[in-house]
Design a protein around this motif. Structure first.
Motif, mmCIF file in Angstrom:
data_model
loop_
_atom_site.group_PDB
_atom_site.id
_atom_site.type_symbol
_atom_site.label_atom_id
_atom_site.label_comp_id
_atom_site.label_asym_id
_atom_site.label_seq_id
_atom_site.Cartn_x
_atom_site.Cartn_y
_atom_site.Cartn_z
ATOM 1 N N GLY A 409 0.776 -1.220 0.000
ATOM 2 C CA GLY A 409 0.000 0.000 0.000
ATOM 3 C C GLY A 409 0.811 1.276 0.000
ATOM 4 N N PHE A 410 1.976 1.279 0.667
ATOM 5 C CA PHE A 410 2.721 2.518 0.848
ATOM 6 C C PHE A 410 4.093 2.486 0.184
ATOM 7 N N ARG A 411 4.241 1.637 -0.820
ATOM 8 C CA ARG A 411 5.548 1.575 -1.492
ATOM 9 C C ARG A 411 5.920 2.913 -2.113
ATOM 10 N N THR A 412 4.938 3.643 -2.600
ATOM 11 C CA THR A 412 5.220 4.942 -3.228
ATOM 12 C C THR A 412 5.225 6.087 -2.222
ATOM 13 N N HIS A 413 5.040 5.776 -0.960
ATOM 14 C CA HIS A 413 5.065 6.801 0.089
ATOM 15 C C HIS A 413 6.086 6.393 1.150
ATOM 16 N N PRO A 414 7.387 6.559 0.871
ATOM 17 C CA PRO A 414 8.415 6.093 1.814
ATOM 18 C C PRO A 414 8.325 6.770 3.171
ATOM 19 N N GLY A 415 7.747 7.958 3.235
ATOM 20 C CA GLY A 415 7.624 8.613 4.525
ATOM 21 C C GLY A 415 6.762 7.839 5.498
ATOM 22 N N LEU A 416 5.791 7.073 4.989
ATOM 23 C CA LEU A 416 4.961 6.221 5.827
ATOM 24 C C LEU A 416 5.484 4.799 5.876
ATOM 25 N N GLU A 420 8.567 3.954 12.179
ATOM 26 C CA GLU A 420 8.501 2.970 13.254
ATOM 27 C C GLU A 420 7.037 2.634 13.527
ATOM 28 N N ILE A 421 6.801 1.521 14.215
ATOM 29 C CA ILE A 421 5.444 1.033 14.406
ATOM 30 C C ILE A 421 4.600 2.033 15.194
ATOM 31 N N ALA A 422 5.165 2.718 16.190
ATOM 32 C CA ALA A 422 4.386 3.683 16.961
ATOM 33 C C ALA A 422 3.926 4.833 16.073
ATOM 34 N N THR A 423 4.810 5.309 15.207
ATOM 35 C CA THR A 423 4.443 6.388 14.294
ATOM 36 C C THR A 423 3.455 5.896 13.244
ATOM 37 N N PHE A 424 3.627 4.656 12.777
ATOM 38 C CA PHE A 424 2.708 4.098 11.790
ATOM 39 C C PHE A 424 1.300 3.985 12.374
ATOM 40 N N ARG A 425 1.221 3.589 13.632
ATOM 41 C CA ARG A 425 -0.095 3.512 14.264
ATOM 42 C C ARG A 425 -0.746 4.900 14.308
ATOM 43 N N TYR A 426 0.024 5.879 14.752
ATOM 44 C CA TYR A 426 -0.549 7.218 14.910
ATOM 45 C C TYR A 426 -0.991 7.788 13.564
ATOM 46 N N ARG A 427 -0.174 7.624 12.545
ATOM 47 C CA ARG A 427 -0.473 8.263 11.266
ATOM 48 C C ARG A 427 -1.493 7.492 10.429
ATOM 49 N N VAL A 428 -1.459 6.146 10.504
ATOM 50 C CA VAL A 428 -2.282 5.343 9.612
ATOM 51 C C VAL A 428 -3.418 4.646 10.353
ATOM 52 N N LEU A 429 -3.098 3.872 11.374
ATOM 53 C CA LEU A 429 -4.112 3.031 12.003
ATOM 54 C C LEU A 429 -5.080 3.817 12.865
ATOM 55 N N HIS A 430 -4.649 4.933 13.414
ATOM 56 C CA HIS A 430 -5.494 5.682 14.344
ATOM 57 C C HIS A 430 -6.303 6.772 13.662
ATOM 58 N N ALA A 448 -10.848 14.448 6.469
ATOM 59 C CA ALA A 448 -10.189 15.204 5.402
ATOM 60 C C ALA A 448 -9.084 16.105 5.933
ATOM 61 N N THR A 449 -9.146 16.470 7.211
ATOM 62 C CA THR A 449 -8.111 17.340 7.774
ATOM 63 C C THR A 449 -6.885 16.559 8.230
ATOM 64 N N TRP A 450 -6.951 15.218 8.223
ATOM 65 C CA TRP A 450 -5.805 14.403 8.646
ATOM 66 C C TRP A 450 -4.721 14.496 7.580
ATOM 67 N N ARG A 451 -3.514 14.772 7.991
ATOM 68 C CA ARG A 451 -2.444 15.079 7.052
ATOM 69 C C ARG A 451 -2.177 13.946 6.071
ATOM 70 N N TRP A 452 -2.409 12.714 6.521
ATOM 71 C CA TRP A 452 -2.063 11.562 5.679
ATOM 72 C C TRP A 452 -3.297 10.851 5.137
ATOM 73 N N ALA A 457 -6.023 6.531 1.909
ATOM 74 C CA ALA A 457 -7.048 6.132 0.945
ATOM 75 C C ALA A 457 -6.420 5.521 -0.302
ATOM 76 N N THR A 458 -5.311 6.097 -0.754
ATOM 77 C CA THR A 458 -4.622 5.546 -1.933
ATOM 78 C C THR A 458 -4.061 4.162 -1.634
ATOM 79 N N ALA A 459 -3.488 3.983 -0.435
ATOM 80 C CA ALA A 459 -2.948 2.673 -0.062
ATOM 81 C C ALA A 459 -4.058 1.626 -0.018
ATOM 82 N N TRP A 460 -5.226 2.008 0.488
ATOM 83 C CA TRP A 460 -6.358 1.083 0.546
ATOM 84 C C TRP A 460 -6.726 0.620 -0.863
ATOM 85 N N GLN A 461 -6.730 1.560 -1.805
ATOM 86 C CA GLN A 461 -7.047 1.190 -3.185
ATOM 87 C C GLN A 461 -5.928 0.351 -3.810
#
Length: 468
Positions: A409-416, A420-430, A448-452, A457-461
């Protein structure tokens, strides 16, 4: 002076409808279904039921893994995470049913079938785009860790070699340097007093790790030096440097790179190399010279006849880090380390320096273990030894779901993908979302106001497209 500025206040009430938090957990849950993990675990555990089930065991297993990936560290916590999102992702099993799956159904007889289900899911994920680049080496890192237990009523919890109390599992990860993390191939739960260098345990974990690879990526010892055969290397520290384990690697058709103890023979070799000025600069990860580090080959200076044919001994000397204490095995103020490998010359770019860099990257396994402990392994919640072994499989599955999500899902988004897992949870899972219904279809509208939000949504697709 009195401050008369009026503080802005927000009215708070508990009457919100149609919203869900931790919506990104549904991404991992859907990935578990699309890889076939849920269906294969259901088939593996079907004979543990006397009649029809209300919730398929594979669905319960997938719910457990997704919730553990989201931060749950006990089954009660899993029940809360899943139950709070039923209005978005459907009804979930009760906490009692989850306990029964871990404590009764996944026993010693069914653990191999669960591992086979995980291997099938890995094959599907790799076919959908999570596979390494064709022709690349697969590096399997094996290491042990301590899981502390603060009570004495858990099966297998014993005093450890660090004077603590708990378990001593042995783990195998597939190094995936393109993202932050690795794939959790295998794990063997052991008692706390299990030895660090027990060769039989390393052989078992190696067999489980190779079985976890898709069939086309497993090494075939009968293929010989065929150029198209999979190239697999096992890396360990000195705990894995046993003759039995080296022979097992050779029999399985995989290469090895083991830490080697710095004994008097290695010290004599260091003195000889110092007199002959036989050291060469080491290289860093980016390919440049590594300041303050040198390497040399000492294969002809130490008798290695007891190891498999073709075994080579590589030495490294470097300046200790600031504040580090020298050891009695160090020489002339330099830290001396050694490792053995059966990789022949010319296979790895950079010659001996390339071999040393490859072995040094085994240190990334510490990051994999640290992330796994943050994904369910910090706590073994059950009393039974085999129930905790089942929990270990759930934690390994949770780590894999996160890794596959990053790779597909996030191969084209290296920032995500590299967080680390804690940051991934905060940005994606939460991420929070609003639930709407239109044309007889439920819609999950990310904040819509969430930065990521757009990347999620793109990763889900991307994941849905990869499996369609």
């Amino acid at each position: 002076m009195k401050n008369i500025a009026a503080a802005s206040r927000v009215k708070v009430s508990a009457d919100g409808h149609g919203v869900v938090s931790h919506a990104g957990m549904g991404l991992l849950r859907e990935l578990a279904d699309r890889t076939g993990l849920s269906a294969q675990v259901t088939a593996a555990l079907a004979d543990t039921y006397r009649g029809p089930w209300v919730y398929a065991p594979g669905d319960v297993f997938a719910d457990l893994a997704a919730a553990v990936a989201d931060g749950a560290d006990c089954i009660d916590g899993v029940g809360q995470l899943c139950g709070d999102r039923e209005h978005a992702f459907g009804a979930k099993a009760s906490t009692t049913t989850m306990w029964r799956l871990v404590d009764e159904r996944i026993d010693a007889a069914h653990l191999p079938a669960v591992r086979a289900a995980r291997a099938g899911a890995r094959a599907a994920a790799w076919a959908a785009g999570a596979a390494p680049a064709p022709g690349d080496w697969l590096h399997i890192d094996i290491d042990a860790t301590l899981v502390i237990d603060h009570s004495d009523n858990k099966g297998g919890a014993t005093p450890t070699w660090k004077k603590s109390f708990g378990h001593h599992p042995l783990l195998a990860f597939l190094d995936r340097p393109e993202i932050a993390g690795g794939e959790a191939l295998a794990g063997l739960l052991r008692t706390g007093n299990a030895g660090s260098n027990t060769a039989s345990d390393h052989v078992i974990v190696l067999a489980q790790a190779l079985a976890a690879l898709p069939a086309a990526w497993r090494p075939d010892p009968r293929a010989g030096d065929h150029p198209d055969k999979p190239k697999v290397l096992v890396r360990c520290d000195t705990a894995g440097a046993t003759h039995t384990f080296a022979d097992a690697c050779r029999a399985a058709g995989v290469g090895f790179s083991f830490g080697y103890p710095v004994d008097w023979r290695v010290q004599d070799a260091v003195d000889t190399l110092n007199l002959a000025e036989g050291w060469y600069p080491a290289i860093g990860t980016a390919g440049g010279l590594r300041d303050g580090a040198w390497i040399a080959e000492a294969t002809t200076l130490v008798n290695l006849s007891s190891w498999p044919p073709g075994t080579r001994l590589i030495l490294r000397k470097e300046r200790p880090h600031p504040g580090a204490q020298l050891r009695f095995t160090d020489a002339d103020g330099m830290r001396i380390t050694a490792f053995i490998t059966d990789t022949p010359p010319g296979v790895v770019s950079g010659q001996v320096a390339g071999l040393e860099l490859r072995h040094r990257q085994h240190a990334r396994v510490e990051d994999r273990i640290r992330e796994l402990k943050a994904t369910g392994l910090r706590n073994l919640p059950c009393h039974s030894f085999w129930a905790n072994a089942a929990w270990l499989e759930i934690a390994l599955t949770a780590a894999d779901l996160v890794t596959w999500c990053r790779l597909i899902g996030f191969r084209t988004h290296p920032g995500l993908a590299r967080t680390e897992i804690a940051t991934f949870r905060y940005r994606v899972l939460h991420v929070a979302a609003r639930i709407t219904r239109s044309a007889r279809q439920t819609c999950l509208r990310l904040d819509a106001t969430w930065r990521w939000a757009a990347q999620i949504a793109t990763a889900w697709q991307h994941i849905r497209t990869a499996f369609d």
